[in-house]
Design a protein around this motif. Structure first.
Motif, short mmCIF file in Angstrom:
data_model
loop_
_atom_site.label_atom_id
_atom_site.label_comp_id
_atom_site.label_asym_id
_atom_site.label_seq_id
_atom_site.Cartn_x
_atom_site.Cartn_y
_atom_site.Cartn_z
N THR A 1 0.83 -1.21 0.00
CA THR A 1 0.00 0.00 0.00
C THR A 1 0.86 1.25 0.00
O THR A 1 0.67 2.15 -0.82
CB THR A 1 -0.92 0.00 1.24
OG1 THR A 1 -1.67 -1.21 1.24
CG2 THR A 1 -1.85 1.18 1.23
N VAL A 2 1.83 1.29 0.91
CA VAL A 2 2.68 2.48 1.00
C VAL A 2 3.43 2.71 -0.31
O VAL A 2 3.42 3.81 -0.88
CB VAL A 2 3.68 2.34 2.18
CG1 VAL A 2 4.70 3.47 2.14
CG2 VAL A 2 2.92 2.33 3.50
N LEU A 3 4.02 1.63 -0.82
CA LEU A 3 4.81 1.75 -2.05
C LEU A 3 3.93 2.19 -3.23
O LEU A 3 4.28 3.07 -4.00
CB LEU A 3 5.45 0.38 -2.34
CG LEU A 3 6.73 0.39 -3.16
CD1 LEU A 3 7.79 1.24 -2.48
CD2 LEU A 3 7.25 -1.04 -3.33
N SER A 4 2.74 1.58 -3.32
CA SER A 4 1.83 1.92 -4.42
C SER A 4 1.40 3.38 -4.35
O SER A 4 1.30 4.06 -5.36
CB SER A 4 0.58 1.02 -4.38
OG SER A 4 0.95 -0.32 -4.57
N LEU A 5 1.15 3.86 -3.12
CA LEU A 5 0.70 5.24 -2.97
C LEU A 5 1.78 6.22 -3.37
O LEU A 5 1.53 7.19 -4.07
CB LEU A 5 0.28 5.51 -1.52
CG LEU A 5 -1.06 4.92 -1.09
CD1 LEU A 5 -1.36 5.33 0.33
CD2 LEU A 5 -2.16 5.39 -2.02
N VAL A 6 3.01 5.95 -2.92
CA VAL A 6 4.11 6.85 -3.28
C VAL A 6 4.24 6.91 -4.80
O VAL A 6 4.33 7.99 -5.40
CB VAL A 6 5.43 6.38 -2.62
CG1 VAL A 6 6.60 7.18 -3.18
CG2 VAL A 6 5.35 6.52 -1.12
N LEU A 7 4.23 5.74 -5.43
CA LEU A 7 4.35 5.70 -6.89
C LEU A 7 3.17 6.40 -7.56
O LEU A 7 3.33 7.18 -8.48
CB LEU A 7 4.43 4.24 -7.38
CG LEU A 7 5.71 3.50 -7.04
CD1 LEU A 7 5.61 2.04 -7.47
CD2 LEU A 7 6.90 4.16 -7.71
N ALA A 8 1.96 6.12 -7.06
CA ALA A 8 0.75 6.66 -7.69
C ALA A 8 0.71 8.18 -7.59
O ALA A 8 0.44 8.87 -8.58
CB ALA A 8 -0.50 6.05 -7.04
N VAL A 9 1.00 8.73 -6.40
CA VAL A 9 0.94 10.19 -6.23
C VAL A 9 2.02 10.87 -7.07
O VAL A 9 1.76 11.84 -7.77
CB VAL A 9 1.09 10.57 -4.74
CG1 VAL A 9 1.25 12.07 -4.58
CG2 VAL A 9 -0.12 10.07 -3.95
N THR A 10 3.22 10.32 -7.02
CA THR A 10 4.31 10.89 -7.82
C THR A 10 3.95 10.87 -9.30
O THR A 10 4.07 11.88 -10.00
CB THR A 10 5.61 10.08 -7.60
OG1 THR A 10 5.78 9.88 -6.21
CG2 THR A 10 6.80 10.83 -8.16
#
Lengths: 359, 273
Positions: free
Chosen positions: B73-82
């Motif tokens: 979740t954390v990794l996906s969010l960082v990638l998605a927002v960026t």
């Protein structure tokens, strides 16, 4: 201090901006005097908003320098410039309430809490938003949102306040009210206001100085009355209010700034104009509708073609025999009807010449 | 306006509901059924739940699943927002290319990615296990997260960030005080989705577990292959309960986020009320 007073609040030198192939602002020189209400007017797409955004630091000029208060800010990012903006859409932060919106910029300055509270309170009083401190932007009316946007920018005590069509989204009556309030606020805080609008009436009502822009070019800068009565280009003449225009040729000089011109129709009239017009130069004669009057002894015979009531005045269109159609605005009840025979006259000082060659 | 009900559509709807829910109801009933063979109802018991709790494989699997889901979740969010913030200012060409790659990650069968990653990791001698599983889950979960955050980004008024900069906020402060609060509902929804998708994933986890601890869905799969025990029903019920709770909490969080964000970011009590 006397030197500081002479210092313009904003000075643009050869500032230019392109968006791809489109030249939004041609090399532009402009000085905005400190402490006054300065307006930039022009039709949409004339580059006035781009110019404002360059002063704010939200657009980077392709060439030229921008100074604010004598300091070169051309390379300075928006968040470091001593100017603040009231945006056309207000751009209030939807997740923050009124007081947090107003406090936003002071929090960024890391002001002490007590100072922030005092200054936000002062602003809320200044723009009459008492009781709405905890409201969210979407709970406010358009006029209230506009005032929050104003307070949020003013609370930072900027050297220059930039306003981008801040009244554009409001209805007529509210706009009139807020025009008065804005002008009053400007006088009270003494900050230089730079106001961008396409509404020349609004600009004239509020400004000490107006600048007229068209297609990325600054056409004229001056006091409203000066711009209105002595336009320098045909564009300015038509943009700032209604006008009657005639193509003409200069036939002679009657002294300093006074000329005789021959209208295309063969009529010769006297008119004022800028210095240095040569005999034989192609010009346009500008006649404001309110300068014309119906007069039994008038020089120009005409037939009334239309009469319409526009609030306190009436607009009369006549077809003059030698000049063609003319527009007049007449105060009070005038007994004219379509088809009536009249004659039109104007004082010599009313006619003004604009060089026809210039845009 | 009234729509006439047709007996056919009503029947189909009923059957669909029946087939969707019947298995769940049976699982729920059997999770408390005393009959070991699950053939008939022999009275209620909590025995299977106790057994599931006491099963070290299940407990380790649950821990592993939660770890993987949280990291994913954390990794996906960082990638998605960026990615979404880059996408907003990208040229139309780059946008199309980027969107294509995002949709590809959603459309391609999961097993393709799982096998490909398995082969790649073996080749690179990258150890299989928790990190490998997280990477595998992130490949497609970040695509879903990106779509959700992108949708939110496109509703964000760029004038708000201009205003923040104009008021003296540097780019990082602008991001924290204006951009993130604006994206929050999208970020929360994306987090919820990524977490639950990762939580019940079998395929990717199965290929990338290696010799280490399996995630719970893989544990359940191997238990079923060996022998179907009533314990499975209890585990199923607990997973279901957990997921539903997650969603409920997430939903409440999303709807209340607005107010929460305001409390954390606004100045409390500038003037007394």
């Amino acid at each position: 201090m006397s030197e500081a007073a002479a210092q313009p609040a904003v000075r643009l030198t050869a500032v230019e901006k392109r968006f791809g192939d489109l030249v939004a602002v041609h090399p532009l020189d402009l000085e905005i005097p400190a402490g006054g209400f300065f307006s930039i007017i022009g039709p949409s797409g004339c580059g006035k908003t781009t110019t404002l955004r360059m002063v704010a630091g939200l657009e980077r000029p392709d060439a030229g320098t921008i100074e604010v208060g004598g300091r070169d800010v051309t390379r300075l990012a928006a968040h470091r410039r001593p100017v603040n903006t009231v945006f056309q859409s207000y751009a209030l932060f939807p997740h923050l309430d009124v007081q947090a919106n107003i406090a936003f910029g002071l929090v960024e300055e890391r002001r002490p809490r007590a100072e922030i509270a005092t200054r936000v309170g002062e602003m809320i009083d200044l723009v009459h938003l008492e009781g709405r401190e905890r409201s969210r932007p979407r709970q406010l009316s358009g006029g209230q949102q506009q005032r929050v946007a104003l307070a949020r920018a003013l609370v930072k005590h900027p050297q220059v306040l930039l306003l981008d069509e801040p009244l554009g989204a409001l209805d007529f009556k509210l706009r009139k009210e807020l025009q008065v309030q804005l002008k009053e606020v400007q006088r009270r805080v003494g900050i230089t206001f730079v106001y961008v609008t396409h509404d020349q009436e609004e600009a004239f009502a509020m400004s000490d100085t107006v600048a007229v822009m068209n297609e990325g070019v600054l056409e004229q800068v001056g006091a409203p009355e000066d711009v209105y009565r002595r336009p320098r280009t045909p564009f300015v003449a038509t943009f700032v209010g209604q006008t009657n225009q005639f193509d003409a040729t200069v036939t002679g000089r009657d002294g300093e700034g006074r000329y005789r011109v021959a209208l295309a129709a063969g009529v010769e009239v006297a008119a004022g104009g800028p210095d240095g017009l040569e005999t034989g130069a192609a010009v346009q004669v500008i006649l404001r509708p309110e300068e014309l009057s119906l007069d039994a002894a008038g020089a120009h015979a005409a037939t009334v073609t239309d009469v319409s009531y526009v609030g306190p005045v009436r607009q009369v269109t006549v077809d003059a025999e030698a000049l063609g159609p003319l527009l007049l605005t007449l105060p009070g009840p005038t007994p004219v009807e379509p088809g009536g025979r009249v004659s039109v006259s104007w004082p010599e000082s009313a006619a003004w010449l604009v060089p026809a060659g210039e845009r | 306006m009234s729509v006439r009900r047709h007996p056919f559509s009503a029947t189909v709807a009923l059957l669909v509901i029946l087939f969707l829910w019947a298995p769940l109801v049976i699982v729920a009933l059997n999770s408390v059924n005393q009959d070991v063979l699950l053939a008939t109802w022999k009275g209620a018991t909590t025995h299977w739940y106790h057994q599931a709790f006491d099963n070290e494989d299940v407990r380790a699997g649950l821990r592993q699943t939660v770890t993987v889901a949280a990291a994913t979740t954390v990794l996906s969010l960082v990638l998605a927002v960026t990615a979404a913030l880059w996408w907003r200012r990208a040229s139309p060409r780059m946008r199309r290319l980027f969107d294509g790659l995002t949709y590809l990650r959603i459309m391609l069968p999961e097993v393709v990615f799982a096998v490909a990653l398995f082969l790649l990791f073996s080749r690179l001698e990258f150890p299989l296990g928790t990190t490998a599983i997280v990477i595998g889950h992130t490949v497609w979960n970040s695509a879903y997260a990106t779509l959700i955050v992108q949708a939110r980004v496109s509703t964000l008024d760029p004038a708000l960030e201009d205003a923040a900069a104009d008021l003296g906020a540097n780019p990082w402060r602008t991001f924290r005080r204006v951009t993130i609060p604006g994206l929050l509902p999208g970020i929360a929804a994306a987090a919820l989705l990524a977490f639950t998708f990762s939580f019940d994933d079998v395929v990717t986890s199965f290929y990338l577990t290696g010799a280490g601890t399996s995630t719970l869905p893989v544990v359940i799969l191997s238990m079923i292959r060996f022998r179907i025990t009533p314990e499975i029903n209890a585990i199923g019920m607990m997973v279901m309960l957990f997921t539903v709770t997650m969603f409920a909490v997430g939903f409440i969080a999303v709807t209340k986020l607005g107010r929460g964000a305001r409390r954390s970011l606004a100045l409390p009590e500038v003037r007394g009320e």
